[in-house]
Design an enzyme around this catalytic site. Structure first.
Site, PDB file in Angstrom:
ATOM      1  N   CYS A  37      14.293  10.620   6.696  1.00 31.77           N
ATOM      2  CA  CYS A  37      14.139  10.312   8.188  1.00 31.77           C
ATOM      3  C   CYS A  37      15.273  10.588   8.820  1.00 31.77           C
ATOM      4  O   CYS A  37      15.482  10.767   9.837  1.00 31.77           O
ATOM      5  CB  CYS A  37      13.701   8.733   8.177  1.00 31.77           C
ATOM      6  SG  CYS A  37      14.427   7.628   7.250  1.00 31.77           S
ATOM      7  N   GLU A  74       9.768   1.690  10.854  1.00 32.03           N
ATOM      8  CA  GLU A  74      10.833   2.524  10.527  1.00 32.03           C
ATOM      9  C   GLU A  74       9.958   3.893  10.655  1.00 32.03           C
ATOM     10  O   GLU A  74       9.439   4.118   9.861  1.00 32.03           O
ATOM     11  CB  GLU A  74      11.330   2.434   9.233  1.00 32.03           C
ATOM     12  CG  GLU A  74      12.494   1.116   9.264  1.00 32.03           C
ATOM     13  CD  GLU A  74      13.065   0.971   8.113  1.00 32.03           C
ATOM     14  OE1 GLU A  74      13.645  -0.173   7.750  1.00 32.03           O
ATOM     15  OE2 GLU A  74      13.052   1.867   7.342  1.00 32.03           O
ATOM     16  N   GLU A 115       9.633  16.906  14.614  1.00 31.18           N
ATOM     17  CA  GLU A 115      10.308  16.503  13.263  1.00 31.18           C
ATOM     18  C   GLU A 115       9.458  17.001  12.097  1.00 31.18           C
ATOM     19  O   GLU A 115       8.368  17.226  12.201  1.00 31.18           O
ATOM     20  CB  GLU A 115       9.802  14.925  12.917  1.00 31.18           C
ATOM     21  CG  GLU A 115      10.585  14.457  11.488  1.00 31.18           C
ATOM     22  CD  GLU A 115      10.061  13.123  11.193  1.00 31.18           C
ATOM     23  OE1 GLU A 115       9.140  12.649  11.207  1.00 31.18           O
ATOM     24  OE2 GLU A 115      11.038  12.268  10.601  1.00 31.18           O
ATOM     25  N   LYS A 124       0.868  -1.272  -0.124  1.00 32.80           N
ATOM     26  CA  LYS A 124      -0.208  -0.043  -0.054  1.00 32.80           C
ATOM     27  C   LYS A 124       1.184   1.323   0.128  1.00 32.80           C
ATOM     28  O   LYS A 124       1.407   1.686   0.963  1.00 32.80           O
ATOM     29  CB  LYS A 124      -0.751  -0.033   1.335  1.00 32.80           C
ATOM     30  CG  LYS A 124      -2.291   0.715   1.142  1.00 32.80           C
ATOM     31  CD  LYS A 124      -2.332   2.136   0.785  1.00 32.80           C
ATOM     32  CE  LYS A 124      -1.581   3.193   1.821  1.00 32.80           C
ATOM     33  NZ  LYS A 124      -1.543   4.239   1.694  1.00 32.80           N
TER      34      LYS A 124
END
Ligand code: NAD
Length: 509
Positions: free
Chosen positions: A303, A269, A401, A194
């Protein structure tokens, strides 16, 4: 990292590809066939280069996920029973075709995500390397260990876990999806993928390429759609044995809850707020290059980006002055122009989020050295790079973040101070240390609470090494056959007696 064609050539490649997608909705790929949603649902996808509608995309619902999961379940026995050598041959053929079509993949990715061609050409090739790396390990994937004891010979073997779900984000979608899908297939699993709804196209190319390269129908299925519908249904489907997820920490937490009733095996992750620590004894020229690269490449949508620069107070002013010049010189522009260093950000919602940190920096008392004051058209997807100084680690710009081309700098006094600031975050994905002192490098690397540390280096991946984070940055590790295969395989131990051991006798007459 170099793109090898001209701007015009990349524009032409992208135009040619996107015309294919413009006419009919982009479909799912289920059981070897491009497939519309059972209920006909679609969503629209826009390009961040100019906000133009790229086309409609099939919007997967629970019924579409069910069809894909059934296809993956049906294909599992045959695929997992094939020899590792045969899986290796097919996965290498996938890698060959990716290389052949790397320019198309890269151009599509740029138009779909706003990432620049200078990085996306390399990312497409890295996708092929991911397939080749795990293909080469497929012949040994089922091997186990021999662990004899006095009375028994024990030996273990491994087998693909079953149909698994792979859910990916939009930042470098092609490369990231191959990093999950290739080991799953090499291990003998079948996959339902997906992709992120903001970047659907390169996943469609991957499914098409894999099928053309000889992957049997049902082994890799792609269901497009939104997280809360298609993604959620995938995490809840009883036939899906595991979910490999890359995305935000908060989404990971939702997936953990959604997968609980069916006892999903999970690999996450997640996000990061990674520190780069520059000591006064570092090679400052190389450190400066790495600091720039690790936050302003890939639009800062990475990331492992080093979004917090911790710089020793004794060199702070000089280092930040040189950094400021470099940030001001960054080239923002069209993602298909090989000269562009920062492209448009993926979506208006994400642009708004990233831009909001300029005001947050000022409200919290930091200084906006670059990026303040220029008018940025709110309709545009282009966000100028930002650099904040005079920050403290408790500010929102140091804790949250941002996932854009935005760097926060914080001075520190000594080693202990640097480690304490670096670890003072909910995340623990990566850390970067710059120093000329080997002992200090070792001490700081030991004390940082993060899954991956680079010393005197930017993020340079070596595929056998473990990849993943601590704290809110993830659960589990990828990489090498031992880490990735451990997740995608089930281990069985077989214990055979030498007929020398005692068996207790019950019920003796
Ligand atoms: P996101 O969490 O919003 O979405 C990721 C994927 O999850 C998408 O496909 C989305 O549709 C799906 N999803 C959303 N809600 C879901 C639900 N309830 N159930 C199942 N699936 C659902 O993340 P994003 O904004 O696409 O990506 C950016 C994030 O990804 C950042 O936090 C970044 O740090 C992280 N990321 C981490 C790594 C890593 O290796 N640690 C790599 C790349 C990106």
């Amino acid at each position: 990292m170099a793109a090898n064609k001209s701007y015009d050539q990349y524009l032409e490649t992208a135009r040619h590809q996107m015309e294919r997608f413009a006419d009919t909705p982009l479909l799912h790929f289920i059981d070897g066939e491009p497939t519309p949603s059972i209920g006909g649902e679609v969503f629209e996808n826009f390009s961040p280069t100019d906000g133009v509608l790229l086309g409609a995309v099939a919007s997967g619902q629970a019924a579409d996920i069910d069809a894909a999961a059934q296809a993956a379940d049906g294909a599992f026995y045959e695929w997992s029973s094939r020899s590792g050598k045969e899986r290796k041959r097919i996965l290498n053929a996938v890698a060959d075709l990716i290389v052949e079509r790397a320019d198309e993949i890269a151009a599509v990715e740029c138009v779909d995500t706003g990432q620049t061609i200078r990085f996306m050409s390399a990312a497409a090739i890295r996708g092929a390397e991911n397939f080749r790396f795990f293909a080469d390990h497929a012949p040994d994937a089922n091997n186990g260990r021999s662990m004899p004891d006095e009375h028994h010979v024990n030996f273990s073997s491994r087998r693909g876990l079953g149909p698994v779900g792979v859910i990916t984000p939009w930042n470098t979608p092609f490369m990231l999806s191959t990093w999950k899908i290739a080991p799953a297939l090499a291990a003998g699993c079948t996959v339902v993928h997906k992709p992120a709804e903001w970047s659907p196209y390169s996943a469609a190319l991957l499914a098409e390429i894999a099928f053309e390269a000889g992957l049997p129908a049902g082994v890799l299925n792609t269901v497009q759609g939104l997280g809360e519908t298609a993604g959620k249904a995938l995490t809840e489907h009883p036939s899906i044995k595991a979910i490999a997820f890359v995305g935000e920490s908060s989404t990971g937490s939702m997936i953990q809850a959604q997968g609980a009733p069916t006892l999903k095996r999970l690999h996450f992750e997640l996000g990061g707020k990674n520190p780069v620590i520059v000591f006064e004894d570092a090679d400052l020229e190389r450190a400066l290059d790495a600091v720039m690269f690790m936050i302003y490449s890939l639009n800062g949508e990475r990331c492992t980006s080093s979004s917090r620069l911790l710089v020793q107070a004794s060199i702070h002013d000089e280092f930040v002055a040189r950094l400021t010049e470099r940030v001001r010189a960054l080239k923002v522009g069209h993602p298909l122009d090989p000269a562009t260093e920062i492209g448009p950000l993926i979506h208006p919602r994400h642009c708004e989020k990233v831009r909001s940190y300029r005001a947050k920096a000022e409200e919290d008392g930091a200084t906006v050295i670059v990026g303040g004051g220029e008018p940025t058209d709110p309709e545009s997807y282009y966000v100028n790079p930002m650099l904040f100084t005079g920050a403290t680690n408790d500010m929102r710009i140091a804790q949250e973040e941002i996932f854009g081309p935005v760097l926060t700098t914080i001075p520190f006094d000594d080693e202990a101070d640097a480690v304490s600031l670096a670890n003072d975050t909910e995340y623990g994905l990566a850390g970067y240390i710059w120093t000329g002192d080997t002992g200090r490098a070792q001490r700081v690397a030991r004390d940082l609470d993060a899954g991956m540390i680079w010393v005197n280096s930017q993020n340079v991946r070596h595929l056998p090494t473990p990849f993943g984070g601590t704290k809110a940055s993830g659960i589990g590790r990828d990489g090498g056959p031992e880490y990735s295969f451990e997740f995608y395989m089930e281990t069985k131990n077989i214990s055979v007696a030498y007929d020398t051991h005692t068996i207790p006798k019950l019920g003796q007459i």
